[in-house]
Design a protein around this motif. Structure first.
Motif, PDB file in Angstrom:
ATOM      1  N   ALA A 117     -36.167  23.642 -12.302  1.00 44.16           N
ATOM      2  CA  ALA A 117     -37.127  24.622 -13.172  1.00 44.16           C
ATOM      3  C   ALA A 117     -36.328  25.506 -13.354  1.00 44.16           C
ATOM      4  CB  ALA A 117     -38.362  25.036 -12.307  1.00 44.16           C
ATOM      5  N   GLY A 118     -36.163  26.154 -14.571  1.00 44.60           N
ATOM      6  CA  GLY A 118     -35.244  27.394 -15.069  1.00 44.60           C
ATOM      7  C   GLY A 118     -33.781  26.858 -15.061  1.00 44.60           C
ATOM      8  N   ALA A 119     -33.190  25.824 -14.554  1.00 43.87           N
ATOM      9  CA  ALA A 119     -31.858  25.533 -14.411  1.00 43.87           C
ATOM     10  C   ALA A 119     -31.601  24.401 -15.589  1.00 43.87           C
ATOM     11  CB  ALA A 119     -31.270  25.249 -13.027  1.00 43.87           C
ATOM     12  N   ALA A 123     -40.602  14.730 -11.967  1.00 38.27           N
ATOM     13  CA  ALA A 123     -40.343  15.045 -10.609  1.00 38.27           C
ATOM     14  C   ALA A 123     -39.574  16.589 -10.615  1.00 38.27           C
ATOM     15  CB  ALA A 123     -39.514  14.310  -9.632  1.00 38.27           C
ATOM     16  N   VAL A 124     -40.069  17.648  -9.950  1.00 42.74           N
ATOM     17  CA  VAL A 124     -39.663  18.823  -9.815  1.00 42.74           C
ATOM     18  C   VAL A 124     -39.014  19.180  -8.474  1.00 42.74           C
ATOM     19  CG1 VAL A 124     -39.869  21.112 -10.058  1.00 42.74           C
ATOM     20  CG2 VAL A 124     -41.267  19.628 -11.464  1.00 42.74           C
ATOM     21  N   VAL A 125     -37.616  19.656  -8.655  1.00 42.82           N
ATOM     22  CA  VAL A 125     -36.991  20.189  -7.301  1.00 42.82           C
ATOM     23  C   VAL A 125     -37.411  21.740  -6.870  1.00 42.82           C
ATOM     24  CG1 VAL A 125     -34.929  20.406  -6.306  1.00 42.82           C
ATOM     25  CG2 VAL A 125     -34.956  18.806  -8.158  1.00 42.82           C
ATOM     26  N   GLU A 126     -37.842  21.941  -5.898  1.00 41.99           N
ATOM     27  CA  GLU A 126     -38.261  23.111  -5.310  1.00 41.99           C
ATOM     28  C   GLU A 126     -36.954  23.959  -4.967  1.00 41.99           C
ATOM     29  OE1 GLU A 126     -41.240  24.215  -5.700  1.00 41.99           O
ATOM     30  OE2 GLU A 126     -42.447  22.298  -6.145  1.00 41.99           O
ATOM     31  N   ALA A 127     -37.358  25.078  -4.789  1.00 41.79           N
ATOM     32  CA  ALA A 127     -35.801  26.209  -4.549  1.00 41.79           C
ATOM     33  C   ALA A 127     -35.251  25.771  -3.452  1.00 41.79           C
ATOM     34  CB  ALA A 127     -36.379  27.600  -4.729  1.00 41.79           C
ATOM     35  N   ILE A 181     -25.573  15.742 -14.220  1.00 48.99           N
ATOM     36  CA  ILE A 181     -26.174  16.693 -15.130  1.00 48.99           C
ATOM     37  C   ILE A 181     -26.303  15.823 -16.372  1.00 48.99           C
ATOM     38  CG2 ILE A 181     -25.959  18.576 -16.595  1.00 48.99           C
ATOM     39  CD1 ILE A 181     -23.849  19.835 -14.068  1.00 48.99           C
ATOM     40  N   ALA A 182     -27.679  16.051 -16.887  1.00 46.72           N
ATOM     41  CA  ALA A 182     -28.208  15.296 -18.250  1.00 46.72           C
ATOM     42  C   ALA A 182     -26.880  15.493 -19.146  1.00 46.72           C
ATOM     43  CB  ALA A 182     -29.471  15.732 -18.395  1.00 46.72           C
ATOM     44  N   HIS A 183     -26.549  14.442 -19.596  1.00 49.21           N
ATOM     45  CA  HIS A 183     -25.487  14.541 -20.658  1.00 49.21           C
ATOM     46  C   HIS A 183     -26.153  15.159 -21.940  1.00 49.21           C
ATOM     47  CE1 HIS A 183     -22.681  12.413 -18.480  1.00 49.21           C
ATOM     48  NE2 HIS A 183     -23.392  11.221 -18.221  1.00 49.21           N
ATOM     49  N   SER A 231     -34.192  28.215 -22.974  1.00 46.38           N
ATOM     50  CA  SER A 231     -32.991  29.028 -22.829  1.00 46.38           C
ATOM     51  C   SER A 231     -32.077  27.872 -22.554  1.00 46.38           C
ATOM     52  CB  SER A 231     -33.264  29.830 -21.753  1.00 46.38           C
ATOM     53  OG  SER A 231     -34.125  29.506 -20.875  1.00 46.38           O
ATOM     54  N   THR A 232     -30.852  28.483 -22.375  1.00 48.64           N
ATOM     55  CA  THR A 232     -29.684  27.368 -21.807  1.00 48.64           C
ATOM     56  C   THR A 232     -29.726  27.142 -20.474  1.00 48.64           C
ATOM     57  OG1 THR A 232     -28.278  29.301 -21.714  1.00 48.64           O
ATOM     58  CG2 THR A 232     -28.089  28.127 -23.806  1.00 48.64           C
ATOM     59  N   PRO A 233     -29.161  25.792 -20.186  1.00 50.32           N
ATOM     60  CA  PRO A 233     -29.108  25.440 -18.837  1.00 50.32           C
ATOM     61  C   PRO A 233     -28.207  26.235 -17.977  1.00 50.32           C
ATOM     62  CG  PRO A 233     -27.977  23.879 -20.141  1.00 50.32           C
ATOM     63  CD  PRO A 233     -28.775  24.785 -21.211  1.00 50.32           C
ATOM     64  N   ASP A 234     -28.548  26.208 -16.672  1.00 51.01           N
ATOM     65  CA  ASP A 234     -27.827  27.134 -15.784  1.00 51.01           C
ATOM     66  C   ASP A 234     -26.787  25.974 -15.238  1.00 51.01           C
ATOM     67  OD1 ASP A 234     -26.738  28.534 -13.467  1.00 51.01           O
ATOM     68  OD2 ASP A 234     -28.447  28.969 -12.777  1.00 51.01           O
ATOM     69  N   THR A 235     -25.667  25.675 -15.904  1.00 47.69           N
ATOM     70  CA  THR A 235     -24.828  24.654 -15.368  1.00 47.69           C
ATOM     71  C   THR A 235     -24.108  24.948 -14.054  1.00 47.69           C
ATOM     72  OG1 THR A 235     -23.323  25.537 -17.071  1.00 47.69           O
ATOM     73  CG2 THR A 235     -24.464  23.422 -17.566  1.00 47.69           C
ATOM     74  N   GLU A 236     -24.083  26.075 -13.659  1.00 47.71           N
ATOM     75  CA  GLU A 236     -23.311  26.276 -12.275  1.00 47.71           C
ATOM     76  C   GLU A 236     -24.279  25.798 -11.268  1.00 47.71           C
ATOM     77  OE1 GLU A 236     -20.625  27.241 -10.842  1.00 47.71           O
ATOM     78  OE2 GLU A 236     -19.890  26.607 -12.800  1.00 47.71           O
ATOM     79  N   ARG A 237     -25.515  26.232 -11.472  1.00 45.14           N
ATOM     80  CA  ARG A 237     -26.367  25.831 -10.240  1.00 45.14           C
ATOM     81  C   ARG A 237     -26.610  23.988 -10.424  1.00 45.14           C
ATOM     82  NH1 ARG A 237     -32.764  27.184 -10.101  1.00 45.14           N
ATOM     83  NH2 ARG A 237     -33.285  25.937  -8.107  1.00 45.14           N
TER      84      ARG A 237
END
Ligand SMILES: [Zn+2]
Length: 342
Positions: A280-282, A251-255, A214-216, A196-202
């Protein structure tokens, strides 16, 4: 040395080097045998620049035999045709132990996606039917890998699938080797998961005022927005250049974490400062100073993982092999050479 053969190899190298699905950063190497000499790519050089940069070294076959017998991976420097002293590719001996005249070794995304599956060999068997191919269980690159391949060489395979590593194809001239490479790639085309598309706001809120951005590359985000890919990526090292350039796992960022906290937690665990973080998810954020080499490996990782089917067990490199890759002197030299130009 027939200039014509080296010119053909150079053109072939530049072509495959510019395909990110085959070659990333200074990875991959090509060679041609001419009488008692192996012309092979210099360590750390980018195949993509083969047409602009003199990067092939004449290594006497006798020298390679000596290094193999001594199991010594520290080759001396050799001079290119323009007289530049460089060290030959860490995979020089791999090229030498195969009898065919032209050898191509690439970190093919399609191949690695199969070569990292626990059932990869079985899955490949129908796909590669009719080709003379061998499955090479994971072996540390360089001399150990060459010794392992030597055991297989009497069967004279034209295609080697290197478990958790990549692909080797061999041919008696450049055209034959390149055609075979294209054939293997075509057979392994397969399919990949869409994300799915990234959550750029988050992502924007997270990177605000930090050393992250944010990854280019839009496709990079799939690694985090696809939950299956995200889980596979954090599981460990799938192929050598992943840990060498990007660290032992994603590396994963936790909520509940800031980016800095996630990076610190990762560093405490792996003794490696992460260059990218998966939200994750964003989507994916990268260190501002992340260089092009690391970026190419990040995209490679994403493209490999999205091709591994959901629920298919993945083979990761054991921790001791990862440690060996990350402290490897020859590898440090290669990275230093690759970074020098980037
Ligand atoms: Zn390799």
């Amino acid at each position: 040395m027939a200039n014509e053969s080296l010119r053909e190899l150079t053109e072939l190298s530049a072509r495959i080097g510019s395909n990110l699905d085959l070659v990333q950063a200074g990875g991959g190497n090509t060679s041609i045998k001419e009488a008692d000499t192996l012309w092979v790519k210099a360590s750390g050089k980018w195949l993509a620049r083969a047409a602009q940069e003199d990067m092939f070294l004449p290594v006497p076959t006798a020298d390679i035999d000596r290094q193999l017998k001594a199991e010594d991976e520290k080759f001396p420097d050799y001079r290119t045709r323009e007289g530049v002293a460089l060290r030959p590719s860490v995979e020089t001996a791999v090229h030498a132990v195969l009898p065919q005249r032209v050898i191509i070794h690439v970190h093919s995304v399609r191949t690695i996606a199969w070569a990292a599956q626990a059932n990869g060999k079985e899955g490949l068997t129908p796909l590669l039917a009719g080709l003379k191919w061998s499955w090479i269980p994971y072996t540390h690159p360089g001399i150990p890998l060459a010794i392992r391949i030597q055991e297989e060489a009497q069967k004279r395979p034209d295609v080697l699938i290197l478990q958790n590593h990549g692909l080797v194809v061999a041919g008696d001239d450049c055209a034959a080797a390149e055609t075979l490479l294209g054939e293997v790639e075509r057979r392994l085309t397969g399919s990949s998961r869409s994300a799915s598309t990234p959550d750029t706001e988050r992502l924007r809120r997270l990177v605000d005022g930090s050393e992250w951005e944010i990854a280019h590359a839009a496709e990079a985000h799939d690694l985090a927005t696809d939950i299956v890919s995200c889980a596979i990526a954090q599981g460990g090292t799938i192929f050598p250049d992943q840990c060498v350039y990007l660290g032992p796992a994603a590396a994963v960022v936790e909520a509940y974490e800031t980016l800095a906290e996630a990076a610190q937690r990762y560093q405490a665990r792996y003794n490696f400062a992460p260059l990218f973080l998966l939200v994750a998810g964003a989507g994916v954020v990268t260190k501002r100073e992340m260089n092009r080499a690391a970026y190419e490996l990040l995209l490679c990782l994403k493209r490999v993982i999205e091709r591994i089917p959901t629920n298919e067990p993945v083979t990761y490199l054991p921790a001791d092999q990862v440690a060996r890759l990350m402290n490897w002197d020859a590898e440090k030299y290669r990275i230093a050479m690759a970074k020098a130009k980037n």
